[in-house]
Write an enzyme that holds these catalytic residues in place. Structure first.
Site, PDB file in Angstrom:
ATOM      1  N   GLU A  29       0.859  -1.183   0.000  1.00  0.00           N
ATOM      2  CA  GLU A  29       0.000   0.000   0.000  1.00  0.00           C
ATOM      3  C   GLU A  29       0.896   1.235   0.000  1.00  0.00           C
ATOM      4  O   GLU A  29       1.969   1.226   0.610  1.00  0.00           O
ATOM      5  CB  GLU A  29      -0.891   0.065   1.254  1.00  0.00           C
ATOM      6  CG  GLU A  29      -2.064  -0.883   1.248  1.00  0.00           C
ATOM      7  CD  GLU A  29      -1.705  -2.223   1.852  1.00  0.00           C
ATOM      8  OE1 GLU A  29      -0.669  -2.300   2.543  1.00  0.00           O
ATOM      9  OE2 GLU A  29      -2.456  -3.186   1.644  1.00  0.00           O
ATOM     10  N   TYR A  73       7.507   2.712  -8.099  1.00  0.00           N
ATOM     11  CA  TYR A  73       6.916   1.365  -8.143  1.00  0.00           C
ATOM     12  C   TYR A  73       6.418   1.034  -9.553  1.00  0.00           C
ATOM     13  O   TYR A  73       6.633  -0.077 -10.055  1.00  0.00           O
ATOM     14  CB  TYR A  73       5.746   1.253  -7.162  1.00  0.00           C
ATOM     15  CG  TYR A  73       6.126   1.350  -5.699  1.00  0.00           C
ATOM     16  CD1 TYR A  73       7.314   0.819  -5.219  1.00  0.00           C
ATOM     17  CD2 TYR A  73       5.279   1.955  -4.776  1.00  0.00           C
ATOM     18  CE1 TYR A  73       7.655   0.909  -3.876  1.00  0.00           C
ATOM     19  CE2 TYR A  73       5.605   2.040  -3.438  1.00  0.00           C
ATOM     20  CZ  TYR A  73       6.796   1.516  -2.997  1.00  0.00           C
ATOM     21  OH  TYR A  73       7.124   1.600  -1.663  1.00  0.00           O
TER      22      TYR A  73
HETATM   23  C1  LIG Z   1      10.126   5.303  -2.907  1.00  0.00           C
HETATM   24  C2  LIG Z   1      11.615   5.135  -2.589  1.00  0.00           C
HETATM   25  C3  LIG Z   1      11.778   3.920  -1.664  1.00  0.00           C
HETATM   26  C4  LIG Z   1      12.405   4.910  -3.892  1.00  0.00           C
HETATM   27  O1  LIG Z   1      13.755   4.675  -3.534  1.00  0.00           O
HETATM   28  P1  LIG Z   1      14.979   4.948  -4.543  1.00  0.00           P
HETATM   29  O2  LIG Z   1      16.177   4.263  -4.007  1.00  0.00           O
HETATM   30  O3  LIG Z   1      15.084   6.403  -4.828  1.00  0.00           O
HETATM   31  O4  LIG Z   1      14.481   4.217  -5.860  1.00  0.00           O
HETATM   32  P2  LIG Z   1      15.436   3.685  -7.018  1.00  0.00           P
HETATM   33  O5  LIG Z   1      16.577   4.634  -7.215  1.00  0.00           O
HETATM   34  O6  LIG Z   1      15.764   2.260  -6.790  1.00  0.00           O
HETATM   35  O7  LIG Z   1      14.476   3.812  -8.232  1.00  0.00           O
HETATM   36  C5  LIG Z   1      13.806   2.678  -8.725  1.00  0.00           C
HETATM   37  C6  LIG Z   1      13.362   2.998 -10.132  1.00  0.00           C
HETATM   38  O8  LIG Z   1      12.254   3.889 -10.060  1.00  0.00           O
HETATM   39  C7  LIG Z   1      12.575   5.075 -10.755  1.00  0.00           C
HETATM   40  N1  LIG Z   1      12.094   6.175  -9.950  1.00  0.00           N
HETATM   41  C8  LIG Z   1      12.543   6.541  -8.732  1.00  0.00           C
HETATM   42  N2  LIG Z   1      11.849   7.588  -8.284  1.00  0.00           N
HETATM   43  C9  LIG Z   1      10.946   7.877  -9.260  1.00  0.00           C
HETATM   44  C10 LIG Z   1       9.963   8.868  -9.422  1.00  0.00           C
HETATM   45  N3  LIG Z   1       9.758   9.802  -8.487  1.00  0.00           N
HETATM   46  N4  LIG Z   1       9.219   8.872 -10.548  1.00  0.00           N
HETATM   47  C11 LIG Z   1       9.415   7.949 -11.505  1.00  0.00           C
HETATM   48  N5  LIG Z   1      10.357   6.984 -11.431  1.00  0.00           N
HETATM   49  C12 LIG Z   1      11.103   6.963 -10.322  1.00  0.00           C
HETATM   50  C13 LIG Z   1      14.088   5.130 -10.871  1.00  0.00           C
HETATM   51  O9  LIG Z   1      14.506   5.820 -12.039  1.00  0.00           O
HETATM   52  C14 LIG Z   1      14.445   3.677 -10.939  1.00  0.00           C
HETATM   53  O10 LIG Z   1      14.355   3.170 -12.244  1.00  0.00           O
HETATM   54  P3  LIG Z   1      15.685   2.742 -13.028  1.00  0.00           P
HETATM   55  O11 LIG Z   1      16.393   1.759 -12.125  1.00  0.00           O
HETATM   56  O12 LIG Z   1      15.188   2.121 -14.277  1.00  0.00           O
HETATM   57  O13 LIG Z   1      16.450   4.008 -13.222  1.00  0.00           O
HETATM   58  C15 LIG Z   1      12.178   6.422  -1.913  1.00  0.00           C
HETATM   59  O14 LIG Z   1      11.808   7.534  -2.720  1.00  0.00           O
HETATM   60  C16 LIG Z   1      11.716   6.645  -0.491  1.00  0.00           C
HETATM   61  O15 LIG Z   1      12.282   6.106   0.458  1.00  0.00           O
HETATM   62  N6  LIG Z   1      10.681   7.480  -0.313  1.00  0.00           N
HETATM   63  C17 LIG Z   1      10.201   7.844   1.029  1.00  0.00           C
HETATM   64  C18 LIG Z   1       9.640   6.669   1.755  1.00  0.00           C
HETATM   65  C19 LIG Z   1       8.505   6.089   0.999  1.00  0.00           C
HETATM   66  O16 LIG Z   1       7.636   6.785   0.493  1.00  0.00           O
HETATM   67  N7  LIG Z   1       8.477   4.748   0.959  1.00  0.00           N
HETATM   68  C20 LIG Z   1       7.421   4.025   0.303  1.00  0.00           C
HETATM   69  C21 LIG Z   1       6.227   3.951   1.182  1.00  0.00           C
HETATM   70  S1  LIG Z   1       4.977   2.913   0.430  1.00  0.00           S
END
Ligand SMILES: CC(C)(COP(=O)(O)OP(=O)(O)OC[C@H]1O[C@@H](n2cnc3c(N)ncnc32)[C@H](O)[C@@H]1OP(=O)(O)O)[C@@H](O)C(=O)NCCC(=O)NCCS
Length: 166
Positions: free
Chosen positions: A112, A124
């Site tokens: 979620e 995601y």
């Molecule tokens: C969501 C979260 C976990 C993503 O972590 P991250 O380490 O930045 O993600 P990644 O770098 O592994 O990115 C994964 C993929 O998604 C893409 N991506 C990352 N952020 C994105 C965004 N805002 N919009 C679109 N694509 C995105 C990346 O380009 C990557 O794709 P690629 O490997 O083909 O380049 C991070 O932003 C976070 O911790 N947010 C706050 C906590 C949170 O909201 N957690 C989820 C609660 S449900």
């Protein structure tokens, strides 16, 4: 890339009670409604899949907690430190969870996410999860309000994009 942003040596380890001070510091920094220490302790005691991702010198840059059911996995928490985002760490954590799903014959991973969390929803979707439902008023929100959750799901058999671990 500066040395400060060189996350190449990040190590994935099982989360332990000893790591919870660092985990809670990041949890409190990232979320307006953070998990409590008790939530993490209960997750560890229940045997959930829980990992931390740390730099070689020890700094915590991310973690995840997932509960495995009979044939599916529920991702309960995935967090990457603000300064470490967009470096593939969530991809790495999810790829590890997909591997566990395959080992335990879980066909689907569920999670979620807050409707307003466009960053996580974008990441995601990019990683192959589909938005499949909505839970009304699932999350607490400021001033006593509630926020809907978007339910997302990953078909493990079709999760090829997450196979390639760095
Ligand atoms: C969501 C979260 C976990 C993503 O972590 P991250 O380490 O930045 O993600 P990644 O770098 O592994 O990115 C994964 C993929 O998604 C893409 N991506 C990352 N952020 C994105 C965004 N805002 N919009 C679109 N694509 C995105 C990346 O380009 C990557 O794709 P690629 O490997 O083909 O380049 C991070 O932003 C976070 O911790 N947010 C706050 C906590 C949170 O909201 N957690 C989820 C609660 S449900």
């Amino acid at each position: 890339m500066s040395a400060r942003l060189d996350f190449g040596g990040a190590a994935l380890r099982p989360m332990t009670v000893a790591s919870l001070d660092d985990v809670l510091a990041l949890e409190d920094e990232v979320y307006p409604f953070p998990w409590s220490r008790g939530n993490f302790v209960d997750s560890l005691a229940s045997g959930y899949t829980a990992w931390t991702l740390s730099l070689a010198e020890g700094g915590l840059i991310g973690y995840c907690v997932a509960m495995t059911g009979v044939d599916e996995m529920h991702l309960l928490n995935i967090t990457v430190a603000p300064a470490a985002r967009r470096h593939g760490h969530a991809r790495r954590l999810l790829a590890g969870l997909v591997q566990v799903c395959r080992e335990r014959a879980c066909g689907r991973l569920w999670l979620e996410v807050r409707e307003s969390n466009v960053e996580a929803r974008g990441a995601y979707r990019h990683l192959g999860l589909d938005e499949v439902g909505r839970r009304k008023g699932y999350y607490p929100a400021p001033e006593g309000r509630r926020e809907d959750a978007i339910v997302m799901s990953l078909d493990i058999a079709a999760a090829g994009a997450l196979d390639a671990l760095d």
